[in-house]
Design a protein around this motif. Structure first.
Motif, PDB file in Angstrom:
ATOM      1  N   ASP A 101      27.977 -41.557 -10.010  1.00 36.89           N
ATOM      2  CA  ASP A 101      29.379 -41.159 -10.165  1.00 36.89           C
ATOM      3  C   ASP A 101      29.568 -40.102 -11.260  1.00 36.89           C
ATOM      4  OD1 ASP A 101      30.487 -44.226 -11.893  1.00 36.89           O
ATOM      5  OD2 ASP A 101      28.886 -42.801 -12.279  1.00 36.89           O
ATOM      6  N   LYS A 102      28.577 -39.935 -12.107  1.00 33.08           N
ATOM      7  CA  LYS A 102      28.626 -38.854 -13.110  1.00 33.08           C
ATOM      8  C   LYS A 102      27.915 -37.605 -12.577  1.00 33.08           C
ATOM      9  CE  LYS A 102      28.181 -38.714 -17.854  1.00 33.08           C
ATOM     10  NZ  LYS A 102      27.335 -38.901 -19.059  1.00 33.08           N
ATOM     11  N   LEU A 103      26.813 -37.840 -11.862  1.00 29.94           N
ATOM     12  CA  LEU A 103      25.978 -36.731 -11.394  1.00 29.94           C
ATOM     13  C   LEU A 103      26.674 -35.921 -10.297  1.00 29.94           C
ATOM     14  CD1 LEU A 103      23.181 -35.531 -11.973  1.00 29.94           C
ATOM     15  CD2 LEU A 103      22.247 -36.969 -10.172  1.00 29.94           C
ATOM     16  N   LEU A 104      27.361 -36.613  -9.391  1.00 29.74           N
ATOM     17  CA  LEU A 104      28.026 -35.940  -8.267  1.00 29.74           C
ATOM     18  C   LEU A 104      28.973 -34.837  -8.739  1.00 29.74           C
ATOM     19  CD1 LEU A 104      28.747 -38.747  -5.641  1.00 29.74           C
ATOM     20  CD2 LEU A 104      27.709 -36.555  -5.174  1.00 29.74           C
ATOM     21  N   PRO A 105      29.956 -35.149  -9.584  1.00 32.96           N
ATOM     22  CA  PRO A 105      30.855 -34.084 -10.023  1.00 32.96           C
ATOM     23  C   PRO A 105      30.145 -32.998 -10.824  1.00 32.96           C
ATOM     24  CG  PRO A 105      31.358 -36.137 -11.179  1.00 32.96           C
ATOM     25  CD  PRO A 105      30.356 -36.462 -10.142  1.00 32.96           C
ATOM     26  N   PHE A 106      29.113 -33.383 -11.564  1.00 37.89           N
ATOM     27  CA  PHE A 106      28.375 -32.396 -12.355  1.00 37.89           C
ATOM     28  C   PHE A 106      27.708 -31.369 -11.448  1.00 37.89           C
ATOM     29  CE2 PHE A 106      25.910 -30.526 -15.627  1.00 37.89           C
ATOM     30  CZ  PHE A 106      24.642 -30.325 -15.100  1.00 37.89           C
ATOM     31  N   VAL A 107      26.960 -31.860 -10.427  1.00 41.28           N
ATOM     32  CA  VAL A 107      26.254 -30.949  -9.522  1.00 41.28           C
ATOM     33  C   VAL A 107      27.260 -30.133  -8.710  1.00 41.28           C
ATOM     34  CG1 VAL A 107      24.591 -30.774  -7.629  1.00 41.28           C
ATOM     35  CG2 VAL A 107      24.235 -32.443  -9.424  1.00 41.28           C
ATOM     36  N   LYS A 108      28.372 -30.784  -8.338  1.00 42.92           N
ATOM     37  CA  LYS A 108      29.439 -30.092  -7.599  1.00 42.92           C
ATOM     38  C   LYS A 108      29.921 -28.882  -8.402  1.00 42.92           C
ATOM     39  CE  LYS A 108      32.826 -32.143  -4.511  1.00 42.92           C
ATOM     40  NZ  LYS A 108      33.626 -33.347  -4.286  1.00 42.92           N
ATOM     41  N   GLY A 109      30.127 -29.124  -9.702  1.00 35.41           N
ATOM     42  CA  GLY A 109      30.567 -28.063 -10.601  1.00 35.41           C
ATOM     43  C   GLY A 109      29.556 -26.938 -10.690  1.00 35.41           C
TER      44      GLY A 109
END
Lengths: 220, 225
Positions: free
Chosen positions: B205-213
């Motif tokens: 749940d932290k990695l998803l938005p990070f990679v999306k960004g």
């Protein structure tokens, strides 16, 4: 099928093959080098021993294949322990592996950016190549060889690549000796070793090969 | 007598993760220092890794070791318990071969497949699938690449098994799927469920938005060019 216990699927001009042969020579091992015709058609043995990359060198120990030159040199060092090619302590070995990785990632490609260029060699390409050699020169410092006082793993990984430097110098219009004299001295020192001299072809021969390859690729 | 072991890493870096997992597998205590690698790099990082200026850096009694694969070999040689490389030189060379394959072919191509423009994506995707097929063949019916337990190949393959799977989700790609690569998919599930592997994995749940960004920024930068 060769009866020889140690076989290398080889190409005379490949610096990666030279690495393996130098390592075997350092260990005093007898081996058979089978020349592969990389342009005419790769042998069945090469294609079956290295199905993923289909490249030389392939090292066969009692018929068991190994690929990737740095991995092969490590294997040779671990299987025949004398003389050791890596330093005894973990930190020294980590230093050696770091430089081998640096050399693998940077040197051959930087050479290629010069000898593959059409027309005028880009200034950036020459700059980058010299910069890499200067970094290596700094790592060498005042030592005779890269990791300490004896010829070893890093020297074996690097010295074959220098057989292509004459071609790079001719095409690039500079000399390594003028830009990096300490590095140049290290080259001469390594080329005096029998294990290396037996294996590394004369630079003029490599240059001829590079010119022929350039014509083949339509660069010249 | 205490040993000073530190890891300079970045929470989302698949390479930092490798160093941490290796130390955990060996039961070695260490201090973790998160480096903000986007933006100005710290003086310490530049001091310990002047050539590449990257994480991870392993600091052992003040001596820096850099490059994740070099770090993994160092950890294996320094702390002999729970070995993660085979003893036999031929098996060791085979493991190193797969590690090189993952790092030079598999992982970069999969990463590219997620980022590349629509018109290039099919070619890269086909190449990536070929590599996944080859990687799956290395499992050869075993639970882990290392056999019954996690080995060095598994540590490195986490980049594909976890980090790439997360990236895929964002891009709506389904490269590493259960029906296309059943063995490899199962391996990635088993790995991520392994308690020791889980400890340092960045939470989804932290990695998803990070990679999306990251991907959005990349696409933005490329659109401008």
């Amino acid at each position: 099928m060769s009866k020889a216990k140690l076989v290398i699927l080889d190409c005379w001009v490949s610096p990666f093959c030279m690495r393996v042969k130098i390592a075997l020579n350092e260990k005093g091992l007898e081996y058979e080098a089978q020349a592969e015709d990389l342009f005419g058609g790769k042998s069945e043995l090469l294609l079956s021993s290295n199905p993923i990359y289909k490249k030389v060198p392939v090292f066969l120990h009692d018929g068991k294949p190994l690929c990737e030159s740095s991995i092969i040199v490590n294997y040779i060092d671990e299987t025949w322990s004398s003389p050791p090619l890596l330093p005894p302590c973990s930190y020294g070995r980590a230093q050696a592996r770091f430089w081998a990785d640096f050399i693998d990632k940077k040197v051959f490609d930087a050479c290629g950016n010069i000898w593959r260029s059409k027309g005028e060699v880009p200034v950036e390409a020459k700059k980058e190549f010299i910069e890499i050699l200067k970094q290596l020169e700094e790592a060498l410092g005042d030592k005779d060889y890269f990791i300490g006082t004896t010829f070893g793993f890093v020297d074996i990984i690097l010295i074959p690549l220098t057989s292509w430097f004459f071609a790079v110098e001719k095409i690039g219009g500079f000399t390594v000796e003028a830009e990096c004299p300490k590095f140049s001295n290290w080259m001469k020192r390594c080329l005096q070793r029998e294990s290396v001299a037996k294996v590394v072809p004369p630079p003029e021969k490599v240059y001829e090969f590079v010119l022929m390859f350039r014509k083949m690729q339509g660069i010249d | 007598m205490g040993e000073e072991v530190k890891v300079f890493g970045y929470w989302a870096s698949p390479y930092s993760y490798r160093a941490e997992l290796a130390l955990k597998l060996k039961g070695v205590s260490y201090e973790y220092i998160n480096e903000e690698i986007f933006g100005n790099k710290s003086d310490l990082l530049l001091k310990y890794n002047p050539i590449h200026k990257k994480v991870p850096v392993l600091l052992h009694n003040g001596k820096p070791i850099v490059e994740s694969l070099v770090i993994l070999e160092y950890i294996e040689e320094t702390w002999k318990q729970n070995p993660y490389l085979p003893q036999d030189p031929y098996d060791k060379a085979t493991a190193r071969f797969w590690i090189k394959f993952i790092d030079e072919k598999c992982f970069p191509t999969l990463w590219l497949a997620a980022w590349s423009a629509e018109n290039e994506r099919e070619k890269v995707t086909n190449e990536a699938c070929e590599y996944l097929k080859t990687l799956e063949s290395a499992l050869n019916g075993k639970k882990f690449f290392g056999g019954e337990t996690i080995g060095m190949v598994d540590i490195v393959a986490s980049s594909v098994g976890y980090f790439i799977r997360v990236t895929q989700e964002i891009m709506g790609l389904n490269l590493l799927s259960a029906d296309k690569f059943p063995q490899l998919f199962q391996w990635s599930e088993d790995f991520a469920n392994c308690s020791i592997a889980k400890e340092s994995l960045p939470p989804r749940d932290k990695l998803l938005p990070f990679v999306k960004g990251l991907i959005a920024k990349y696409q933005q930068d490329n659109a401008k060019a």
